[in-house]
Design an enzyme around this catalytic site. Structure first.
Site, mmCIF file in Angstrom:
data_model
loop_
_atom_site.group_PDB
_atom_site.id
_atom_site.type_symbol
_atom_site.label_atom_id
_atom_site.label_comp_id
_atom_site.label_asym_id
_atom_site.label_seq_id
_atom_site.Cartn_x
_atom_site.Cartn_y
_atom_site.Cartn_z
ATOM 1 N N GLU A 97 -29.132 25.524 -4.643
ATOM 2 C CA GLU A 97 -27.913 26.465 -5.311
ATOM 3 C C GLU A 97 -28.326 27.757 -5.592
ATOM 4 O OE1 GLU A 97 -24.849 24.841 -4.539
ATOM 5 O OE2 GLU A 97 -24.122 26.948 -5.268
HETATM 6 C C1 LIG Z 1 -33.959 18.740 -1.891
HETATM 7 C C2 LIG Z 1 -33.121 19.787 -1.374
HETATM 8 C C3 LIG Z 1 -31.733 19.701 -1.080
HETATM 9 C C4 LIG Z 1 -31.142 20.922 -0.785
HETATM 10 N N1 LIG Z 1 -29.708 20.786 -0.460
HETATM 11 C C5 LIG Z 1 -28.901 21.782 0.282
HETATM 12 C C6 LIG Z 1 -27.540 21.357 0.695
HETATM 13 O O1 LIG Z 1 -26.973 20.583 0.444
HETATM 14 N N2 LIG Z 1 -27.120 22.439 1.580
HETATM 15 C C7 LIG Z 1 -27.738 23.703 1.854
HETATM 16 O O2 LIG Z 1 -27.242 24.463 2.577
HETATM 17 N N3 LIG Z 1 -29.072 23.880 1.182
HETATM 18 C C8 LIG Z 1 -29.807 22.977 0.479
HETATM 19 N N4 LIG Z 1 -30.837 22.835 0.138
HETATM 20 C C9 LIG Z 1 -31.509 24.283 0.554
HETATM 21 C C10 LIG Z 1 -32.035 25.188 -0.838
HETATM 22 O O3 LIG Z 1 -30.632 25.704 -1.269
HETATM 23 C C11 LIG Z 1 -32.838 26.299 -0.439
HETATM 24 O O4 LIG Z 1 -33.925 25.823 -0.150
HETATM 25 C C12 LIG Z 1 -32.870 27.433 -1.490
HETATM 26 O O5 LIG Z 1 -31.462 28.290 -1.532
HETATM 27 C C13 LIG Z 1 -34.025 28.497 -1.155
HETATM 28 O O6 LIG Z 1 -34.065 28.783 0.134
HETATM 29 P P1 LIG Z 1 -35.443 28.814 0.720
HETATM 30 O O7 LIG Z 1 -35.844 27.479 0.669
HETATM 31 O O8 LIG Z 1 -35.307 29.013 2.474
HETATM 32 O O9 LIG Z 1 -36.293 29.908 0.344
HETATM 33 P P2 LIG Z 1 -36.385 31.435 0.343
HETATM 34 O O10 LIG Z 1 -35.049 32.017 0.611
HETATM 35 O O11 LIG Z 1 -37.424 31.617 1.619
HETATM 36 O O12 LIG Z 1 -36.999 31.815 -0.885
HETATM 37 C C14 LIG Z 1 -38.480 31.564 -1.088
HETATM 38 C C15 LIG Z 1 -38.555 32.301 -2.663
HETATM 39 O O13 LIG Z 1 -38.435 33.510 -2.487
HETATM 40 C C16 LIG Z 1 -37.446 33.955 -3.480
HETATM 41 N N5 LIG Z 1 -36.754 34.960 -2.834
HETATM 42 C C17 LIG Z 1 -35.912 35.089 -1.788
HETATM 43 N N6 LIG Z 1 -35.305 36.188 -1.627
HETATM 44 C C18 LIG Z 1 -35.722 36.786 -2.670
HETATM 45 C C19 LIG Z 1 -35.343 38.375 -3.054
HETATM 46 N N7 LIG Z 1 -34.547 39.101 -2.344
HETATM 47 N N8 LIG Z 1 -35.848 38.681 -4.335
HETATM 48 C C20 LIG Z 1 -36.620 38.172 -5.076
HETATM 49 N N9 LIG Z 1 -36.997 36.774 -4.678
HETATM 50 C C21 LIG Z 1 -36.396 36.165 -3.473
HETATM 51 C C22 LIG Z 1 -36.694 33.090 -3.812
HETATM 52 O O14 LIG Z 1 -36.301 32.744 -5.093
HETATM 53 C C23 LIG Z 1 -37.782 31.821 -3.703
HETATM 54 O O15 LIG Z 1 -38.524 31.587 -4.808
HETATM 55 C C24 LIG Z 1 -31.645 22.030 -0.319
HETATM 56 C C25 LIG Z 1 -33.174 22.003 -0.674
HETATM 57 C C26 LIG Z 1 -33.831 21.058 -1.065
HETATM 58 C C27 LIG Z 1 -35.213 21.188 -1.215
#
Ligand SMILES: Cc1cc2nc3c(=O)[nH]c(=O)nc-3n(C[C@H](O)[C@H](O)[C@H](O)COP(=O)(O)OP(=O)(O)OC[C@H]3O[C@@H](n4cnc5c(N)ncnc54)[C@H](O)[C@@H]3O)c2cc1C
Length: 592
Positions: A435
């Protein structure tokens, strides 16, 4: 195994002594009399403690299994889900037009804490459905609402939110999933989504996926994203389930916690989908429900902390180790219980003062959502929009921290799976990530929300704190212990805001290097405010001579602890913020 007891008295205190819910002029709030909410919370508490709580460890151990393309949930989940449906618990705060009970979000959130505290992984199936319900309710046509909502309200069909793709999480503009328009007005959806919570399972007849995708030829990036309803099974106009759609589970993710919830890779192969809302306005549709969804995750963080705390208290009273430094308190036993030791007390007080403050902050947030949705209160809408990243980021960070502190009370036994304390930590951990990861919440707060409407909402927050301090300035029972620390913390927050105003434009790195500290600083001030308000309510209750005096005395002592031991963290956060970006950005990327 850990136990769970619904903290009904604490919730009742917030609903009635603090928020005076039934006296608020919001449609539906007149029903929230203390007797009524107590009855609802007691009933929900029984289900939490006796039905879904005992399945928490089962879900953790067994996890979900993908068999022949269908996800099987852990033993007992299906039966418990039936019980939730039959009891109408899935419909509590849904629209009566579609079979809901029309209760305010305030009561839905209070009840949600109990279910989530008892079993987060299980409760997510309903939580995700509620999120999808809200999106269709807000953006669907009358036909779409009539077709999808009744079965989603009853959870005969559950829902999901499909945003994330392998190469895009935070930056959804990179999305590749495609939606090709068809002559009949539907779309063909193709692409892969990952990490989809409750993506598939055996507890409902159908799964209604809400999928973000791009219509070819639309605007580049995030402006070209649209939202679609894509069911697992197609449904005809009469509402009858038809053939399988082009939706399948690619795999189930193995993960750190919430094992009882199925986290799926979802493949969409020319699946039939229906536009929800307007073309290319998918993100706007998502945003309308984001405040509610993020409040839900904040709730998960605090609920795990509450559940872990309850068990830490039981253990601290039971486990005999060492003697109290001031003399034996259990002279007939071989040693004193852990709870006599000041450091264990510190640990438990950290937890207790956090969860009770966090609950008040969370329910105040739910109250603001009701004010904005049910009464069209623009001030409440602005304030909850500002505070949503604080609720999500601060309550989940601290929630995890508190589950670890609860685990610490158990010493080595906390690390051993048999005692169940590690599950609280593992389950709470995801709340910091999904989220919108917490770093991104901080970015949203400092980069967007602070300046929204010319900074009007943050000024409204400062005004709230200032007027509370002023109105109660002569109250000797509040002055030294509550008002002075709140005033100081609020000054720290204002100084941080000022630093961003003076430096943010000329050096954005200076603002964003302090964004995470700012989110925490803000969170502390919010908890300081609600603790001061709760202290006032507790003093009033004591003065009335009604109710359980020891409950109110305990509330005051817990609040004093927060103000004295937690709130001073604001000065540390301010110092970090004011140090700017120099040390943060000093190294070249190659130096890492
Ligand atoms: C168990 C689980 C359940 C989930 N359920 C759902 C679901 O139901 N539906 C769905 O769509 N998704 C779901 N997700 C996905 C989740 O919402 C994402 O993993 C999350 O939004 C982060 O995206 P990412 O993993 O690609 O990380 P990234 O976007 O690659 O980010 C990696 C890190 O970089 C930081 N970061 C990224 N951009 C910036 C910026 N511009 N400035 C500073 N910091 C930044 C982030 O804070 C994070 O710490 C789920 C994930 C998990 C693990």
């Amino acid at each position: 195994m850990p136990s769970y007891t619904a903290p009904v008295n604490d919730i009742q205190f917030v609903l009635h002594a603090l928020l005076k819910a039934s006296e608020q002029d919001i449609p539906g709030y007149d029903e929230l009399e203390a007797d009524f909410t107590a009855a609802v919370l007691e009933e929900a508490g029984k289900i939490a403690a006796n039905v879904i709580g005992p399945l928490n460890a089962v879900g953790d151990k067994e996890g979900c299994v993908l068999e022949n393309g269908v996800v099987r949930t852990p033993t007992g989940f299906k039966e418990a889900f039936e019980q939730m449906k039959e009891g109408g618990w899935t419909a509590l705060d849904c629209d009566p037009e579609y079979g809901g009970q029309g209760m305010p979000v305030l009561l839905g959130t209070a009840v949600g804490e109990l279910f989530s505290g008892a079993n987060q992984a299980f409760t997510m199936y309903q939580g995700l459905t509620h999120g999808a319900y809200s999106a269709i309710h807000a953006h669907g046509t009358d036909e779409q609402k009539a077709k999808w909502l009744p079965k989603m309200v009853s959870c005969e069909w559950t829902g999901t939110m499909n945003l994330t793709e392998p190469h895009c999480g935070t930056d959804l503009g990179l999305m590749r999933t495609k939606a090709v328009p068809q002559e009949d007005g539907s779309y063909r959806i193709s692409g892969q989504k990952i990490f989809i919570s409750a993506g598939d399972h055996d507890m409902s007849e159908n799964v209604v996926h809400l999928v973000l995708a791009k219509i070819p030829g639309g605007p580049e990036g995030i402006k070209g994203v649209s939202l679609f309803i894509v069911p697992k099974f197609r449904v005809d106009d009469a509402g009858t389930i038809g053939p399988r759609n082009g939706v399948s589970v690619g795999k189930l993710e193995e993960k750190m916690g919430i094992h009882g919830n199925s986290t799926c890779v979802m493949n969409f192969d020319e699946a039939e989908g229906y536009l929800l809302g307007t073309e290319h306005k998918g993100m706007r549709a998502m945003f309308t429900m984001m405040n509610e969804a993020r409040l839900g995750v904040a709730m998960q963080g605090m609920a795990q902390a509450e559940a872990a705390y309850q068990n830490a208290v039981i253990y601290a009273k039971d486990r005999l180790q060492g003697r109290a430094v001031t003399g034996a308190e259990n002279p007939d036993g071989p040693a004193d219980p852990l709870i006599v030791h000041p450091d264990i007390r510190r640990n438990l007080m950290d937890q207790k003062s956090f969860v009770e403050g966090a609950r008040a902050f969370m329910l105040w947030g739910a109250n603001m959502l009701d004010k904005s949705h049910r009464s069209g209160d623009a001030k409440a809408e602005g304030l909850i929009s500002l505070l949503t990243p604080v609720l999500k980021g601060f309550l989940t960070d601290k929630g995890l921290e508190m589950t670890i502190q609860a685990q610490q009370v158990y010493g080595g036994h906390g690390y051993i799976e048999e005692w169940g304390m590690s599950q609280f930590v593992r389950d709470a951990r995801i709340t910091q990530i999904y989220e919108g990861a917490n770093g991104v919440q901080a970015l949203d707060l400092v980069g967007r929300k602070l300046a929204t409407d010319g900074g009007k909402h943050v000024m409204a927050f400062f005004e709230l704190v200032k007027s509370f301090i002023k109105e109660n300035g002569e109250d000797e029972a509040l002055k030294a212990d509550f008002l002075e620390p709140l005033k100081q913390a609020s000054k720290d927050l204002q100084a941080a805001g000022m630093f961003f105003m003076q430096n943010g434009m000329k050096n954005p790195n200076a603002a964003l290097s302090g964004s995470y500290d700012f989110m925490h600083l803000f969170g502390h001030v919010c908890l300081g405010l609600v603790w001061a308000q709760m202290a006032k309510a507790a003093n009033e209750a004591l003065a009335s001579g009604e109710g359980d005096a020891s409950f109110y005395e305990t509330k005051l002592a817990t609040g004093r602890y927060y103000m004295a031991r937690q709130l001073p963290a604001t000065s540390m956060h301010l110092a970090r913020i004011q140090s700017g970006a120099d040390t943060v950005m000093a190294l070249d990327a190659e130096a890492f």
